[in-house]
Write an enzyme that holds these catalytic residues in place. Structure first.
Site, short mmCIF file in Angstrom:
data_model
loop_
_atom_site.label_atom_id
_atom_site.label_comp_id
_atom_site.label_asym_id
_atom_site.label_seq_id
_atom_site.Cartn_x
_atom_site.Cartn_y
_atom_site.Cartn_z
N CYS A 127 36.70 43.23 58.44
CA CYS A 127 38.14 43.39 58.23
C CYS A 127 38.90 42.17 58.72
CB CYS A 127 38.62 44.64 58.98
SG CYS A 127 40.39 44.93 58.84
N CYS A 143 42.25 42.19 59.42
CA CYS A 143 43.55 42.57 59.98
C CYS A 143 43.72 42.00 61.39
CB CYS A 143 43.74 44.09 59.98
SG CYS A 143 43.06 44.96 61.42
N CYS A 167 41.41 43.50 64.11
CA CYS A 167 40.01 43.09 64.03
C CYS A 167 39.82 41.60 64.32
CB CYS A 167 39.43 43.47 62.68
SG CYS A 167 39.38 45.26 62.47
N HIS A 172 44.99 48.99 62.14
CA HIS A 172 43.76 48.73 61.36
C HIS A 172 43.57 49.77 60.26
CE1 HIS A 172 39.60 48.26 60.20
NE2 HIS A 172 39.45 49.54 60.47
N ASP A 188 60.02 63.92 50.84
CA ASP A 188 59.57 65.14 50.18
C ASP A 188 60.67 66.19 50.34
OD1 ASP A 188 59.43 65.94 52.78
OD2 ASP A 188 57.28 66.26 52.82
N ASP A 199 50.60 59.82 49.09
CA ASP A 199 50.87 59.64 50.51
C ASP A 199 49.76 60.28 51.32
OD1 ASP A 199 52.56 62.14 49.48
OD2 ASP A 199 52.02 62.53 51.56
ZN LIG Z 1 40.98 45.75 60.88
#
Ligand SMILES: [Zn+2]
Length: 398
Positions: A333, A335, A338, A364, A96, A295
């Protein structure tokens, strides 16, 4: 100078006239849009390595010129080979202009930067840390109180040295509490600064033709006034910009309208970035109104305080009720966090002040938002955006 940058709109949607998917081509790779761009304020996405960012599907990152100017300085980053090389990120990068951070120290100090702020007030003079004149802005560093000055030329020089693929013109952020007359005056200043930004940036590029092409986006201000937003979109479109950023303090209640006015006026073949966003429902709103990239610092910022996103809403893992909870942060989730760690363990890490707590929740949260935006992109392709939006928001805000 070869213009190694373009935007290709792909699928438009019958559900909303400005909504679309597309691809942004940059010298460091492509960005499939709509895309969430995680924020790497000081050339680091807080608590996460670039390998982690790649793992969760990050396409590009955005760093702040203001922070990098103060520390470690653009000269060092230029010597390192630019922002991407310096931080070991091989994909596309944004910086930016520094205007937002600097002007947040001014009349909007601690007041207007929140999207949820319903009653913005102008900071009294003695608390200001930034002062605008027609040529630029004087400000005090938030780090040590030292005095500095940014002008369009200085911001362009910094961003040119940082070397990101996508840069932004230098603009004046106003407070919603400023008068209409002031908004008009500030917008005219932002227009003059936009012309100076383009001139300086293109001059720097022609002096260094061997460097990868850097795209320059014009920034739209105009607070919540329709005529000012439309006028600035039309004006900036006459300048040599590769894309546009929608800036300013946007209130939740008017955000949708403001973006739609801007999208109405902007050309379809150039990408539109929304500067700063905070809540999942804002993401749906922005994309629906034609935003291609945005963003957001929230995923890592709230993570460090223990807040985790789940499909049924946000909760704080530090609460005592998770002491013996052996389920994952978000049972739905997939990920790394998780799949491998329990709420009880993360609750313990926060209590024990272990750094790993921030890492696991930041990982996460970033994954959660990236996945959400990927799902939105697919829903536009499949013509099911409205169904996804309604069912997703209903669960999240139930
Ligand atoms: Zn997760």
């Amino acid at each position: 100078m070869r213009r190694d940058f373009r935007f290709e709109p792909l699928v438009s949607s019958p559900d909303a006239r400005h909504m679309r998917t597309g691809v942004i081509y940059t010298p460091h790779g492509i960005i499939r849009t709509p895309a969430f761009i995680p924020v790497a304020t000081a050339a680091s996405v807080k608590a996460l390595t670039v390998d982690m960012m790649h793992d969760i599907g990050t396409q590009a990152i955005l760093a702040n010129a203001y922070h990098l100017y103060l520390q470690p300085g653009p000269v060092l980053i230029e010597k390192a080979g630019g922002l991407g090389k310096f931080m070991n990120w091989s994909g596309p990068t944004f910086t930016d202009s520094g205007g937002f951070q600097i002007l947040s120290l001014g009349s909007g100090f601690k007041k207007v930067i929140s999207l949820v702020s319903e009653e913005a007030t102008v900071a009294i003079k003695s608390t200001r840390h930034a002062f605008v004149d027609n040529d630029g802005v004087n400000f005090k560093s938030h780090r040590d109180g030292s005095l500095h000055r940014f002008t369009p030329e200085i911001s362009m020089n910094i961003q040119h040295k940082l070397g990101a693929d996508i840069c932004f013109s230098f603009d004046e952020l106003t407070s919603l509490a400023d008068s209409y007359q002031y908004q008009e005056e500030a917008l005219e200043r932002t227009h003059r600064w936009a012309i100076r930004s383009v001139d300086e940036f293109r001059k720097l590029q022609s002096e260094n033709p061997d460097r990868p092409y850097q795209a320059l986006f014009g920034v739209l201000q105009g607070a919540n006034y329709e005529n000012l937003r439309r006028q600035t979109a039309r004006f900036l479109n006459t300048l040599d910009f590769d894309g546009f950023g929608i800036g300013g303090a946007l209130e939740k209640s008017t955000m949708s309208e403001i973006i739609s006015w801007c999208s109405d006026e902007l050309p379809a073949n150039k990408p539109r970035h929304l500067l700063g966003i905070s809540e999942p429902n804002d993401i749906f709103t922005a994309i629906e109104q034609g935003i291609d990239t945005f963003d957001c610092v929230s995923p890592t910022r709230v993570a460090r305080n223990g807040a985790a996103y789940t499909l049924t809403g946000r909760f704080n893992i530090k609460s005592a009720k998770y002491f013996e909870d052996f389920s994952p942060l978000d049972p739905e989730c997939s990920c790394y966090t998780c799949q491998n760690y329990t709420r009880a363990y993360i609750n313990h890490l926060f209590k024990a002040k272990e750094i790993l707590a921030s890492i696991l929740v930041s990982y996460h949260n970033e994954y959660f938002i990236l996945k959400l935006v990927e799902d939105i992109r697919k829903s536009i392709e499949q013509g099911s955006f409205n169904e996804l939006r309604d069912s997703w928001l209903k669960r999240y805000y139930a």
